[in-house]
Design an enzyme around this catalytic site. Sequence first.
Site, mmCIF file in Angstrom:
data_model
loop_
_atom_site.group_PDB
_atom_site.id
_atom_site.type_symbol
_atom_site.label_atom_id
_atom_site.label_comp_id
_atom_site.label_asym_id
_atom_site.label_seq_id
_atom_site.Cartn_x
_atom_site.Cartn_y
_atom_site.Cartn_z
ATOM 1 C CE LYS A 139 -1.539 2.989 2.785
ATOM 2 N NZ LYS A 139 -1.389 4.087 2.073
ATOM 3 N N GLY A 161 7.274 5.178 7.635
ATOM 4 C CA GLY A 161 6.743 6.545 7.468
ATOM 5 C C GLY A 161 6.924 6.929 9.100
ATOM 6 C CB SER A 162 5.110 9.403 10.920
ATOM 7 O OG SER A 162 3.953 8.864 11.059
ATOM 8 C CB THR A 163 8.073 7.998 15.166
ATOM 9 O OG1 THR A 163 9.310 7.989 14.707
ATOM 10 C CG2 THR A 163 8.187 7.245 16.656
ATOM 11 C CB VAL A 176 1.806 5.956 11.337
ATOM 12 C CG1 VAL A 176 1.099 4.756 10.645
ATOM 13 C CG2 VAL A 176 0.833 7.016 10.999
ATOM 14 N N GLY A 177 4.023 4.247 13.348
ATOM 15 C CA GLY A 177 4.763 3.173 13.656
ATOM 16 C C GLY A 177 4.250 2.756 14.800
ATOM 17 C CD GLU A 220 14.109 1.278 7.516
ATOM 18 O OE1 GLU A 220 14.808 0.251 7.771
ATOM 19 O OE2 GLU A 220 14.765 2.264 7.621
ATOM 20 C CB CYS A 239 13.824 8.800 6.739
ATOM 21 S SG CYS A 239 14.678 7.850 5.861
ATOM 22 C CD GLU A 241 10.940 13.082 10.905
ATOM 23 O OE1 GLU A 241 10.004 12.759 11.011
ATOM 24 O OE2 GLU A 241 12.083 12.095 9.969
HETATM 25 P P1 NAD Z 1 2.876 8.576 7.462
HETATM 26 O O1 NAD Z 1 3.473 7.788 8.710
HETATM 27 O O2 NAD Z 1 1.733 9.482 7.731
HETATM 28 O O3 NAD Z 1 2.553 7.556 6.206
HETATM 29 C C1 NAD Z 1 3.446 6.561 5.765
HETATM 30 C C2 NAD Z 1 2.438 5.566 5.366
HETATM 31 O O4 NAD Z 1 1.823 5.028 6.221
HETATM 32 C C3 NAD Z 1 1.524 6.064 4.034
HETATM 33 O O5 NAD Z 1 1.375 4.966 3.317
HETATM 34 C C4 NAD Z 1 0.088 6.346 4.786
HETATM 35 O O6 NAD Z 1 -0.933 6.089 3.883
HETATM 36 C C5 NAD Z 1 0.241 5.096 5.700
HETATM 37 N N1 NAD Z 1 -0.555 5.282 7.066
HETATM 38 C C6 NAD Z 1 -1.194 6.311 7.523
HETATM 39 N N2 NAD Z 1 -1.879 6.161 8.420
HETATM 40 C C7 NAD Z 1 -1.666 4.795 8.934
HETATM 41 C C8 NAD Z 1 -2.100 3.745 10.004
HETATM 42 N N3 NAD Z 1 -2.690 4.277 11.003
HETATM 43 N N4 NAD Z 1 -1.800 2.450 9.776
HETATM 44 C C9 NAD Z 1 -0.986 2.188 8.857
HETATM 45 N N5 NAD Z 1 -0.365 2.971 7.826
HETATM 46 C C10 NAD Z 1 -0.820 4.183 7.865
HETATM 47 O O7 NAD Z 1 4.143 9.434 7.001
HETATM 48 P P2 NAD Z 1 4.520 10.241 5.897
HETATM 49 O O8 NAD Z 1 3.808 11.483 6.091
HETATM 50 O O9 NAD Z 1 3.712 9.421 4.511
HETATM 51 O O10 NAD Z 1 6.083 10.338 5.800
HETATM 52 C C11 NAD Z 1 6.656 11.022 6.493
HETATM 53 C C12 NAD Z 1 7.258 10.543 7.669
HETATM 54 O O11 NAD Z 1 7.918 9.415 7.347
HETATM 55 C C13 NAD Z 1 8.482 11.178 8.179
HETATM 56 O O12 NAD Z 1 8.410 11.194 9.773
HETATM 57 C C14 NAD Z 1 9.745 10.384 7.973
HETATM 58 O O13 NAD Z 1 10.741 10.460 8.678
HETATM 59 C C15 NAD Z 1 9.019 9.009 7.886
HETATM 60 N N6 NAD Z 1 9.997 8.377 6.893
HETATM 61 C C16 NAD Z 1 10.843 7.256 7.375
HETATM 62 C C17 NAD Z 1 11.796 6.746 6.407
HETATM 63 C C18 NAD Z 1 12.642 5.760 6.866
HETATM 64 O O14 NAD Z 1 13.170 4.948 5.960
HETATM 65 N N7 NAD Z 1 13.064 5.772 8.034
HETATM 66 C C19 NAD Z 1 11.409 6.996 5.077
HETATM 67 C C20 NAD Z 1 10.665 7.927 4.630
HETATM 68 C C21 NAD Z 1 9.833 8.520 5.610
#
Ligand code: NAD
Length: 499
Positions: free
Chosen positions: A186, A239-241, A243-244, A262, A296, A394
């Site tokens: 996704k 993605g973001s910490t 949502v992680g 990540e 990131c 961040e």
């Molecule tokens: P995000 O966490 O909002 O979204 C990332 C992904 O998660 C998207 O596909 C989104 O649709 C999905 N998502 C949103 N809500 C969700 C949920 N409740 N459950 C599961 N999936 C969900 O982050 P973003 O705005 O897309 O990206 C920015 C963030 O990602 C920054 O904090 C950045 O540091 C981090 N990031 C980290 C890395 C890495 O390799 N460490 C790489 C890129 C981005």
Amino acid sequence: MTGVKNRLSAPAKPRDFGFFIDGTWHHGREMYERFSPSHEQSVTRTACCTKQDIDVAVGAARKAFDKGSWAQQSGADRADVLLQTASLLRERTEEIAYWEVLENGKPLTQAKGEIAHAIACFETAAGAARLLHGNTFNNLGRSLFGMVLREPIGVVGLITPWNFPFMILCERLPFILASGCTMVVKPAEVTSATTLLLADILTDAGLPRGVYNVVTGSGSVLGQAMAEHADIDMLSFTGSTKVGRSCIKASAESNLKKLGLELGGKNPIIVFADSNLDDAADAVAFGVSFNTGQCCVSTSRLIVEQSVADEFEHRVSEKMRKIRVGNPFDPETQIGAITTDAQNKTILDYIAKGKSEGAVLLCGGQVVACGKGRYIAPTLFTHVKPDMEIARDEIFGPVLSSFRFETVEQAIDLANDTVYGLAASVWTQDITKAFSVTRRVKAGRFWVNTIMSGGPETPIGGFRQSGWGREAGLAGVEEYTQLKTIHIDTDRRKHWIAS
Ligand code: NAD
């Protein structure tokens, strides 16, 4: 090249994409319309999938895994498909880069570089598929022999962000395929096109149906459903910490699926007075501005030795002012548009906070008018205090905070003064200083007298709240496997119960 009429402008009308399950394209009932962040016009329409679509996609991935159409192929056969994909990606680089630029806003030259990196990921993973192996134990006694098999973990859910839609996908997907797993991907809602384009490429390369499935749409609905899904064996989330953390909860409350995470970073670059200051200043300007700071691993904290701090901050600001911001299709452009409205607002809010908290704005801080689109000038704050929000959060934009140190201990303490631990860089001519810093700063990736270099051979991942697990390299394939230990006894059993 398919689908590209004029690489130097946005298409006259948006391109429609279906979603891909079990080797077949499906059409969305509702569509999400994406406006290019640099052209402000509609460029793609992708399906708003439902939770039921997730169930169907997971079912297809499960069936493909259980049937063994991929997992039971030899490493050599899997490598053939990965190498064939690499070759098709070479042919279709221009097309993939075009759609990546339209949805993300990054410069075309950069997007092409990222596809070259993606190709290298496929080639590296092909080698890994052939070399992946378990272990044997010949030291368990005369009759007992031990074997450790490395088996693919099963169905993987892969959730990717919008900052490097294709590259982050390809830093994971080929390694997942090399392990023998099947998957449901996704992508971020705003940047789904290139993940979908890859479906036909993988099919043409010979990947069996059901191994790669793509659903598109909302993260909070579909991403959450994947994190909770009882039939997904492992979730790889980037993605973001925030949502992680919610993925960890969802896993804990469902099937305890394995997680690869990540997440965010607040990455330091330590510059000692003895370094080549011109090289270091260039690296700092690049580290914070590349991909408009939406990486990131972006450099977001400069930690510079007091004796050269004024001069060094000045050098960095001079370089940052020269960065060419603008139309991503212009080959001269170095940084393009901010990818989403929400991120644009976040960055501008942090710049306002930095000013109101009393940091000194040395350069940038303003939007850059380029006719259409949203652009922000690379920004440097000096005299930043460790408790300011711009020092701790961040920002995910081209905003750098500068701090000063007098001793190596202070530099290390400042670098570790964060909840994150994704990446770090140190600049010095002194090997002793370089080693003390690299061994004591908490970061999953470290660059000495270089920044954001390296290839898919080496693992990627974070310490502390930057995540769990590693992607890429052999470690990145092993991540998607589990070990099975087998004992074989060649002697008759010594009875426990007297006969
Ligand atoms: P995000 O966490 O909002 O979204 C990332 C992904 O998660 C998207 O596909 C989104 O649709 C999905 N998502 C949103 N809500 C969700 C949920 N409740 N459950 C599961 N999936 C969900 O982050 P973003 O705005 O897309 O990206 C920015 C963030 O990602 C920054 O904090 C950045 O540091 C981090 N990031 C980290 C890395 C890495 O390799 N460490 C790489 C890129 C981005």
